[in-house]
Structure formats: structure tokens, C-alpha cells
Design a protein around this motif. Structure first.
Motif, short mmCIF file in Angstrom:
data_model
loop_
_atom_site.label_atom_id
_atom_site.label_comp_id
_atom_site.label_asym_id
_atom_site.label_seq_id
_atom_site.Cartn_x
_atom_site.Cartn_y
_atom_site.Cartn_z
N ALA A 30 -28.71 -2.61 -3.53
CA ALA A 30 -28.15 -3.97 -3.72
C ALA A 30 -27.62 -4.52 -4.90
N VAL A 31 -28.26 -4.07 -5.98
CA VAL A 31 -27.91 -4.56 -7.57
C VAL A 31 -26.61 -4.16 -7.75
N PHE A 32 -26.20 -2.82 -7.33
CA PHE A 32 -24.92 -2.04 -7.70
C PHE A 32 -23.73 -2.76 -7.02
N ILE A 33 -24.10 -3.09 -5.48
CA ILE A 33 -23.06 -3.69 -4.72
C ILE A 33 -22.69 -5.17 -5.35
N LEU A 34 -23.72 -5.78 -5.75
CA LEU A 34 -23.60 -7.28 -6.16
C LEU A 34 -22.90 -7.35 -7.55
N LEU A 35 -23.35 -6.15 -8.38
CA LEU A 35 -22.60 -6.01 -9.66
C LEU A 35 -21.08 -5.92 -9.62
#
Length: 160
Positions: A30-35
């Protein structure tokens, strides 16, 4: 620069995933998608924003105005970095993270790895593409605010 950034983000992801449970792996994903979505918003905003409000802010010595003007004057480079370099790296790391999640779910629950792989790929693609579509619209409608917010952050690091 892209090779170094890719290596750093990949190392960060691998370190977080090593020995991590499925929940933490999903959080990393999720962090990488949001980033990726966040950097896409910045890349679009710098190409859509107008310099005029920032000239006024710079004349009044507002913190971040000079950085905003610098971002806008280098919009093609900023956009390329945000959309292409960071966006592509986040996409690749998201795919790798999804593969780790699929493998762990397959091992834990003996679910078909093909079904999991297709399902996760579809979910990640949908979240990424949908998030970027919403983000692009937001960036265009709020380009001045987005650029100024990024410029304020850069100002904090630039002045230290």
C-alpha cells in the motif's frame, strides 16, 4: 540516479518484507502504491500550475515561493522524475511485493497461486490506475496548492 533510487527502494522493500507477515507485506504494498500515486500527482501539478501566484508570493518573501518557482521552471525534469522514475520504480516494487504476498498466501492457505496472482495483479493495477486517474484530476484542479505544499517541504530541507 534512477538505478540508485531503484536499488534503495528495492532494498527498503526487501528489508521490510524479510520475515514479515502477510499484513505487513500488504502495508508495504500500500505504501508503494500510494507513493507512486503521490509522485504522479506532483508530476502533473508542476506541469499544470501557473507561475504568476508564486511570483507574488516570492515578492512577499513567503517560505517556499522560490522553491515553487524552481519546480515550475524545471517542470519537464520534475515531471519526468516524479512520473517516470519514481512512478515506474514504485510499479516494479509493487509487483515484486505482490509476488511475495502471493507466495506467502499460497504457502499459508494452499490457495491456487494462479488465482491469487491474477487477483492481486488485477487489484494492484486497479488501485494504481484508478488512484492515478483520481490523482491527476486532483493535481490539475489544485495545481497551485500541490506545488506550494511540495515547495514548503523542499524549503525546510533546502534551508538546513
Amino acid at each position: 540516479m534512477s538505478v540508485a533510487l531503484s536499488a534503495a527502494l528495492s532494498l527498503l522493500s526487501e528489508s521490510a518484507l524479510e520475515g514479515a507477515g502477510i499484513l505487513l507485506a500488504v502495508l508495504v504494498l500500500a505504501v508503494f502504491i500510494l507513493l507512486g500515486i503521490g509522485f504522479d500527482v506532483v508530476g502533473v501539478a508542476v506541469t499544470a500550475a501557473d507561475e504568476r501566484p508564486f511570483h507574488s508570493m516570492a515578492a512577499h518573501k513567503e517560505k517556499g515561493a522560490a522553491e515553487a518557482l524552481s519546480l515550475l521552471r524545471n517542470a519537464s525534469h520534475v515531471s519526468s522524475f516524479c512520473n517516470d522514475v519514481v512512478g515506474d520504480i514504485c510499479g516494479i516494487v509493487s509487483g515484486t511485493t505482490a509476488a511475495v504476498i502471493v507466495t506467502r498466501l499460497h504457502q499459508a492457505f494452499s490457495i491456487s497461486s494462479l488465482a491469487l496472482s491474477v487477483g492481486f495483479t488485477a487489484l494492484i493495477s486497479g488501485l494504481t490506475i484508478g488512484g492515478k486517474a483520481v490523482g491527476k484530476n486532483f493535481a490539475i484542479q489544485n495545481s497551485t496548492g500541490v506545488v506550494f505544499a511540495v515547495a514548503k517541504v523542499l524549503h525546510v530541507f533546502h534551508r538546513r
